[in-house]
Design a protein around this motif. Structure first.
Motif, PDB file in Angstrom:
ATOM      1  N   ALA A 163       0.815  -1.217   0.000  1.00 57.62           N
ATOM      2  CA  ALA A 163       0.000   0.000   0.000  1.00 57.62           C
ATOM      3  C   ALA A 163       0.844   1.261   0.000  1.00 57.62           C
ATOM      4  CB  ALA A 163      -0.923  -0.004   1.211  1.00 57.62           C
ATOM      5  N   GLY A 164       2.191   1.121   0.031  1.00 58.73           N
ATOM      6  CA  GLY A 164       3.071   2.274   0.027  1.00 58.73           C
ATOM      7  C   GLY A 164       3.273   2.906   1.384  1.00 58.73           C
ATOM      8  N   HIS A 165       2.958   2.175   2.451  1.00 55.55           N
ATOM      9  CA  HIS A 165       3.103   2.720   3.801  1.00 55.55           C
ATOM     10  C   HIS A 165       4.557   3.102   4.097  1.00 55.55           C
ATOM     11  CE1 HIS A 165       2.090   3.107   8.120  1.00 55.55           C
ATOM     12  NE2 HIS A 165       3.275   2.567   8.321  1.00 55.55           N
ATOM     13  N   PHE A 166       5.499   2.354   3.529  1.00 55.69           N
ATOM     14  CA  PHE A 166       6.922   2.608   3.774  1.00 55.69           C
ATOM     15  C   PHE A 166       7.575   3.361   2.604  1.00 55.69           C
ATOM     16  CE2 PHE A 166       5.759  -1.118   6.234  1.00 55.69           C
ATOM     17  CZ  PHE A 166       6.320  -0.861   7.472  1.00 55.69           C
ATOM     18  N   GLY A 167       6.770   3.868   1.721  1.00 57.78           N
ATOM     19  CA  GLY A 167       7.292   4.569   0.552  1.00 57.78           C
ATOM     20  C   GLY A 167       6.785   3.936  -0.723  1.00 57.78           C
ATOM     21  N   ALA A 168       6.594   4.762  -1.740  1.00 62.42           N
ATOM     22  CA  ALA A 168       6.001   4.287  -2.989  1.00 62.42           C
ATOM     23  C   ALA A 168       6.894   3.318  -3.749  1.00 62.42           C
ATOM     24  CB  ALA A 168       5.657   5.483  -3.882  1.00 62.42           C
ATOM     25  N   TYR A 169       8.214   3.372  -3.506  1.00 61.82           N
ATOM     26  CA  TYR A 169       9.130   2.539  -4.287  1.00 61.82           C
ATOM     27  C   TYR A 169       8.892   1.052  -4.046  1.00 61.82           C
ATOM     28  CZ  TYR A 169      13.473   1.047  -6.552  1.00 61.82           C
ATOM     29  OH  TYR A 169      14.387   0.449  -7.371  1.00 61.82           O
ATOM     30  N   ALA A 170       8.368   0.690  -2.881  1.00 63.67           N
ATOM     31  CA  ALA A 170       8.100  -0.725  -2.589  1.00 63.67           C
ATOM     32  C   ALA A 170       7.076  -1.314  -3.548  1.00 63.67           C
ATOM     33  CB  ALA A 170       7.623  -0.878  -1.149  1.00 63.67           C
ATOM     34  N   ARG A 171       6.337  -0.455  -4.244  1.00 66.47           N
ATOM     35  CA  ARG A 171       5.317  -0.919  -5.179  1.00 66.47           C
ATOM     36  C   ARG A 171       5.827  -0.944  -6.615  1.00 66.47           C
ATOM     37  NH1 ARG A 171       0.262   2.863  -3.979  1.00 66.47           N
ATOM     38  NH2 ARG A 171      -0.740   1.300  -5.310  1.00 66.47           N
ATOM     39  N   ASP A 172       7.059  -0.487  -6.834  1.00 64.36           N
ATOM     40  CA  ASP A 172       7.616  -0.355  -8.183  1.00 64.36           C
ATOM     41  C   ASP A 172       8.094  -1.715  -8.698  1.00 64.36           C
ATOM     42  OD1 ASP A 172       9.192   0.253 -10.462  1.00 64.36           O
ATOM     43  OD2 ASP A 172       9.562   2.269  -9.671  1.00 64.36           O
ATOM     44  N   PRO A 173       7.657  -2.106  -9.899  1.00 65.03           N
ATOM     45  CA  PRO A 173       8.125  -3.379 -10.469  1.00 65.03           C
ATOM     46  C   PRO A 173       9.635  -3.439 -10.649  1.00 65.03           C
ATOM     47  CG  PRO A 173       6.226  -2.558 -11.684  1.00 65.03           C
ATOM     48  CD  PRO A 173       6.656  -1.454 -10.767  1.00 65.03           C
ATOM     49  N   GLU A 174      10.311  -2.285 -10.686  1.00 60.34           N
ATOM     50  CA  GLU A 174      11.757  -2.258 -10.843  1.00 60.34           C
ATOM     51  C   GLU A 174      12.499  -2.375  -9.519  1.00 60.34           C
ATOM     52  OE1 GLU A 174      13.126  -2.349 -13.843  1.00 60.34           O
ATOM     53  OE2 GLU A 174      11.055  -2.424 -14.584  1.00 60.34           O
ATOM     54  N   HIS A 175      11.752  -2.444  -8.453  1.00 62.56           N
ATOM     55  CA  HIS A 175      12.381  -2.609  -7.132  1.00 62.56           C
ATOM     56  C   HIS A 175      13.242  -3.871  -7.155  1.00 62.56           C
ATOM     57  CE1 HIS A 175      12.772  -3.359  -2.805  1.00 62.56           C
ATOM     58  NE2 HIS A 175      12.296  -2.142  -2.567  1.00 62.56           N
ATOM     59  N   PRO A 176      14.467  -3.853  -6.579  1.00 66.20           N
ATOM     60  CA  PRO A 176      15.349  -5.034  -6.655  1.00 66.20           C
ATOM     61  C   PRO A 176      14.761  -6.285  -6.006  1.00 66.20           C
ATOM     62  CG  PRO A 176      16.231  -3.374  -5.148  1.00 66.20           C
ATOM     63  CD  PRO A 176      15.136  -2.718  -5.915  1.00 66.20           C
ATOM     64  N   TYR A 177      13.864  -6.081  -5.058  1.00 63.40           N
ATOM     65  CA  TYR A 177      13.263  -7.246  -4.394  1.00 63.40           C
ATOM     66  C   TYR A 177      11.763  -7.322  -4.682  1.00 63.40           C
ATOM     67  CZ  TYR A 177      17.686  -6.902  -1.926  1.00 63.40           C
ATOM     68  OH  TYR A 177      19.024  -6.817  -1.632  1.00 63.40           O
TER      69      TYR A 177
END
Length: 508
Positions: free
Chosen positions: A431-445
């Motif tokens: 849900a992006g509680h820790f930042g929007a990048y966690a939702r990005d498909p390019e995130h390393p994990y």
């Protein structure tokens, strides 16, 4: 037993009797007795009295038409499983009750014939006594004391053997069972006897209980009998159970300290002692309470460097692999703990759920771990090559100690944080509680983070919460406290497990 009886449900028992504002006798005692013996009590008033523990001061009898209106209002709406009849003030009242019984045909009718005062004075005139005899034709059980039995036998009762003879004659005359009560006998013994038509006698011995708290014992006993019979007991079993309950209530009556005369029995004393008066929480209350009680632990998990770095993509690969290696070791043993929960589960539904979860931990989650730890070879020795670190060992030791030294309730409570904390964390990461990048498909994990919010895992979490909460709602306060302790300790181990990848790597 009548086909109309419903022994698997709470019996609906109606008391037709007079009131006692002091609460010890009449409908007040009847309702307490019905509830104490497992029934749902209802009451129709035949008379209002002004009385206390020292005696009756006045009696008011409402119109018989209002009595019939009360009875019809109930039977028009509610299926009545048993009727207990107590004080009926006059012939008109008795004929009104008789007409209603004839119209409705309740499956169980118990009559406690209130005919003689403790002083020995007759309470009914001749017409009322004759009408009461007609009412006995609708009874299944009649419960006179010795003075009342003498009136019904039209002679003085000489002794206990004579009482049994008189009861046998009354049983044959009315085709109803008769419970002869020996409370008015002299001496240390206070026996009772159930006499059924055909001179079938069941005697119940008992030493007299030394107490002044005897007000309403006849009302209470007859109501208990109606309730027990409606639960499916035969008459001898109902008498034995009702007597045991009443004798317990008699012993505890003085503890109520009510009035200066003949006080009441303590109808709920045994229930209070065995079950207490603390309200058991509902399942949904437990869910909210437990989640709030570990709010501090949850906040500490949110603040961990590992979680923050995992969310924003700055987590180095080595701490991540460290975490996966420890988690693989954890999952292998966790699956065994889940299997033990399945073995101990009280229902087939719970058994299947925990067994399926154990299978998922090995087949689903470990395969995902292997894709990082031992790519190309699948789950194997190299997947579990890591050395178990202190946080992992401590967590598994806790789970194993509960699994193989506790009970099902504690075990599932200890298992729950692994479901609940992971699901909550995954939901908020997505849900992006820790930042929007966690939702990005390019995130390393990204592929790993997606597993946190897997709908199947979320559904399993909801079921796990439901099973644990319903189990906690069904145990006593001490067992519930042990469950929460197991749950809380696991939650603390979860925090340490999440903390270890960064703390352990930094300390080296």
């Amino acid at each position: 037993m009548s086909d109309l009886l419903r022994p698997s449900s709470v019996p609906r028992v109606l008391s037709i009797a007079g009131s006692d504002p002091s609460g010890g006798a009449g409908i007040q005692a009847d309702l307490k007795s019905i509830a104490a013996n497992g029934g749902y009590g209802m009451a129709v008033l035949t008379a209002l009295t002004a009385q206390n523990t020292r005696g009756v001061r006045a009696v008011h009898v409402p119109p018989a038409s209002f009595l019939r209106a009360q009875l019809d209002a109930l039977s028009d709406d509610i299926e009545i499983d048993a009727v207990k009849i107590g004080m009926l003030a006059n012939a008109e009242v008795i004929h009104t009750v008789l007409a209603w019984l004839t119209a409705v045909h309740p499956p169980i009718v118990v009559i406690d014939p209130v005919m003689v005062a403790t002083s020995g004075d007759r309470l009914l005139d001749a017409d009322a006594e004759d009408a009461l005899r007609l009412l006995f034709g609708r009874a299944h059980l009649i419960t006179p004391n010795l003075l009342e039995l003498g009136v019904l036998a039209r002679r003085e009762i000489a002794d206990w053997r004579d009482a049994l003879t008189a009861a046998a004659a009354l049983a044959d005359e009315t085709d109803a069972a008769v419970l002869v009560k020996g409370g008015h006998l002299p001496g240390e013994e206070a026996p009772d006897a159930l006499v059924e038509p055909g001179s079938i006698v069941h005697e119940f011995d008992g030493v007299r209980i030394a107490t002044r708290n005897t007000h309403g014992t006849g009302c209470s006993l007859s109501s208990a009998l109606a309730t027990r019979r409606a639960q499916g007991d035969d008459w001898p079993t109902a008498v034995a159970a009702s007597r045991a309950w009443l004798r317990e209530s008699l012993r505890e009556g003085e503890g109520l300290d009510v009035g200066s005369g003949h006080g009441p029995v303590s109808h709920f004393a045994g229930l209070w002692r065995r079950g207490g008066v603390v309200t058991a929480p509902a399942s949904e209350d437990i869910v909210g309470e437990w989640w709030e009680r570990i709010a501090g632990i949850r906040a500490e998990i949110d603040a961990l460097p590992f979680i923050r770095a995992l969310a924003d993509g700055t987590l180095a690969e080595q701490p991540f692999l460290f975490y996966l290696g420890q988690d693989a070791l954890y999952l292998r043993e966790y699956a065994r703990v889940l299997a033990e929960a399945a073995r101990l589960a009280p229902t087939s539904e719970e058994q299947a759920f925990w067994a399926h979860s154990a299978h998922g931990a090995i087949v689903g989650e470990l395969e995902l771990h292997a894709s990082w730890l031992s790519p190309g070879t699948g789950v194997g020795t190299s997947t579990f090559a890591a050395h178990a670190e202190p946080a992992t060992t401590a967590y598994l030791d806790h789970l194993r100690s509960v699994a193989f030294g506790g009970d099902y309730a504690e075990l599932v409570a200890a298992i729950l944080p692994c479901f609940w904390l992971y699901t909550d964390l995954g939901r908020r990461l997505r849900a992006g509680h820790f930042g929007a990048y966690a939702r990005d498909p390019e995130h390393p994990y990204a592929s790993w983070l997606a597993t946190y919010a897997d709908p199947a895992f979320e559904e399993a979490n909801d079921r796990a919460i439901g099973y644990v909460a319903s189990t906690a709602a069904g145990v006593d306060a001490d067992a519930r406290a042990r469950m929460f302790r197991a749950f809380e300790v696991s939650a603390r181990h979860e925090r340490e497990f999440f903390a270890a990848p960064v703390e352990e790597r930094t300390s080296r």
